[in-house]
Design an enzyme around this catalytic site. Structure first.
Site, PDB file in Angstrom:
ATOM      1  CG  HIS A   2      -1.937   0.976   1.344  1.00 30.03           C
ATOM      2  ND1 HIS A   2      -1.685   2.299   1.655  1.00 30.03           N
ATOM      3  CD2 HIS A   2      -3.281   0.882   1.182  1.00 30.03           C
ATOM      4  CE1 HIS A   2      -2.828   2.970   1.695  1.00 30.03           C
ATOM      5  NE2 HIS A   2      -3.807   2.144   1.403  1.00 30.03           N
ATOM      6  CG  ASP A  53       0.254  -2.012   6.293  1.00 34.54           C
ATOM      7  OD1 ASP A  53      -0.640  -2.104   7.160  1.00 34.54           O
ATOM      8  OD2 ASP A  53       0.083  -1.423   5.210  1.00 34.54           O
ATOM      9  CD  GLN A  59      -6.661  -4.813   3.900  1.00 38.72           C
ATOM     10  OE1 GLN A  59      -7.585  -5.605   4.033  1.00 38.72           O
ATOM     11  NE2 GLN A  59      -6.848  -3.553   3.539  1.00 38.72           N
ATOM     12  CE  LYS A  93      -7.428  -0.541   5.732  1.00 40.81           C
ATOM     13  NZ  LYS A  93      -8.263  -0.153   4.590  1.00 40.81           N
ATOM     14  CB  CYS A 129      -3.765   3.132  -1.689  1.00 47.22           C
ATOM     15  SG  CYS A 129      -4.982   4.438  -1.459  1.00 47.22           S
TER      16      CYS A 129
END
Length: 418
Positions: free
Chosen positions: A134, A209, A212, A235, A376
């Site tokens: 991302h 990261d 997700q 999220k 993104c």
């Protein structure tokens, strides 16, 4: 298969948005949770009740409301620490989103205020990311490279959407490796243990990261092998405006503050300041109080369901979707086409049809909400030679019937452009 105790219809009743109708009486089919998830009544009501009955600033007001607000805010920190498997609440830092958490860590490298050799960075040193990141995990490292003269390198991506580890870009000059735990486009779950082993073998630090992954899988930060983990509230059925940085305590203690202001200080003189211990050293000014409390409620909600059950349900949905989408002519999945090492995000193209047209028809005529564009992650799309994809992303409240609605809509899109 999903546990028999996982009642998706009961779960859907916890989310007010699914009680509404779209224009013309169409039901909402929300397949865009990779962008932002919907919110259960527990989160909405917890935030409303705190604003109405308990709100005050935290850590400073010497009265009942101040005490109640501080207790709720710090209680949310404790909940999140438990949710991601750390025994130290001080390793949980509230940020406004995952992007800020990533920038916070990037700021520490090459900073003259930080003399710890693990964070020194200059010409000849290397930063490693990947082609599937991302933008939030690309741009801060580009900026760091520009500030310090360090070299930015990256892992490529294979044709089937996996991280290409055949070219080991981690070398003895690498100081930081920062990669997605799970790709927001491909759904690929990356081999964190192997990446951490390679990074630590050369003395480098590793950041994930996990925006997700934390909402969708059981994640234990102390078992991942990473040094830093970033994720975001919006999220994971929580509010926007709140994110989390987890870091190993001794690293956080070695890092300089990211922002200066109230509450991150120990003492201030006109010519110098000393700083509060972590985590407060990194939480300057009035924090996102109600948002943090809302994220704590989101953790309560997900914990009540069980992350193992959430993961199993999403695997069932993903398997169903991958099979159902095979019946759509000219549809090409961008990413792994099997369940192995992947999560509940499926991105695809339809030959000769722009994703923006796909998304508009799905929404206007079928009430199916998907994401279209480069999500993104423009460099990843350039790697596959495409300008954009359509992305369907699944969560605990989705059903196989909604995937059927997506497939019907895609067949209709193809008829429109035939």
């Amino acid at each position: 298969m999903t546990s028999i105790s996982f009642d998706v219809e009961k779960i859907r009743k916890d989310f007010p948005v699914f009680s509404r109708e779209l224009p013309d009486g169409r039901p909402l089919v929300y397949l865009d949770s990779g962008n932002s998830s919907q919110k259960p009544e527990l989160v909405i009501e917890t935030m409303r009740e705190h604003l109405a009955m308990h709100y005050s600033n935290v850590g400073r007001a010497m009265h009942v409301l101040g005490a109640e607000s501080t207790e709720a805010y710090e209680g949310a920190r404790d909940k999140i620490a438990g949710f991601v498997g750390t025994s130290s609440r001080d390793e949980v830092i509230f940020t406004k989103n995952a992007s800020e958490a990533l920038n916070l860590v990037a700021y520490s490298f090459g900073n003259p205020a930080n003399t710890d050799p693990r964070f020194t960075l200059g010409p000849g040193d290397e930063i490693v990311i990947s082609e599937m990141e991302h933008h939030s995990n690309i741009v801060p490292w580009q900026m760091l490279s520009q500030r310090t003269g360090a070299t930015l390198k990256w892992f490529g991506v294979t044709d089937d959407g996996r991280l290409d580890l055949s070219d080991d870009v981690i070398t003895e000059r690498t100081k930081i490796v920062s990669v997605a735990h799970q790709s927001n486009v491909l759904g690929t779950v990356n081999p964190v243990a192997e990446l951490a082993r390679r990074a630590h073998a050369v003395g480098a630090l590793i950041m994930l990261d996990a925006s997700q992954s934390v909402p969708h899988h059981p994640v234990n930060v102390t078992e991942l092998g990473a040094d830093f983990v970033a994720f975001t509230g919006h999220k994971m059925v929580g509010p926007s405006g709140i994110g989390v940085l987890w870091g190993r305590a001794e690293l956080l203690e070695a890092m300089p503050p990211f922002l200066g202001g109230g509450e991150m200080i120990e003492a201030v003189w006109m010519d110098r300041s000393t700083y509060a211990p972590v985590p407060h050293k990194f939480e300057a000014g009035t924090p996102p109080i109600v948002e943090a409390i809302g994220l704590g409620a989101a953790v309560d909600y997900l914990t009540g369901i069980g992350m193992e059950a959430v993961e199993a349900h999403e695997r069932e949905l993903t398997a169903y979707a991958l099979e159902a989408l095979r019946d759509v002519p000219t549809l090409r999945v961008i990413g792994p086409e099997t369940l192995e090492g992947r999560g509940g995000t499926v991105s695809f193209t339809l030959e000769g049809i722009h994703p923006h047209d796909v998304g508009q028809i799905l929404d206007d005529q079928f009430g199916v909400a998907v994401r279209v564009g480069h999500h993104c992650a423009r460099p990843l799309h350039l790697r596959f030679g495409i300008p954009a994809t359509t992305r369907a992303s699944f969560y605990l409240y989705n059903t196989t019937g909604e995937i059927d609605a997506l497939v019907r809509g895609l067949h209709h899109v193809q008829k429109v452009f035939a």
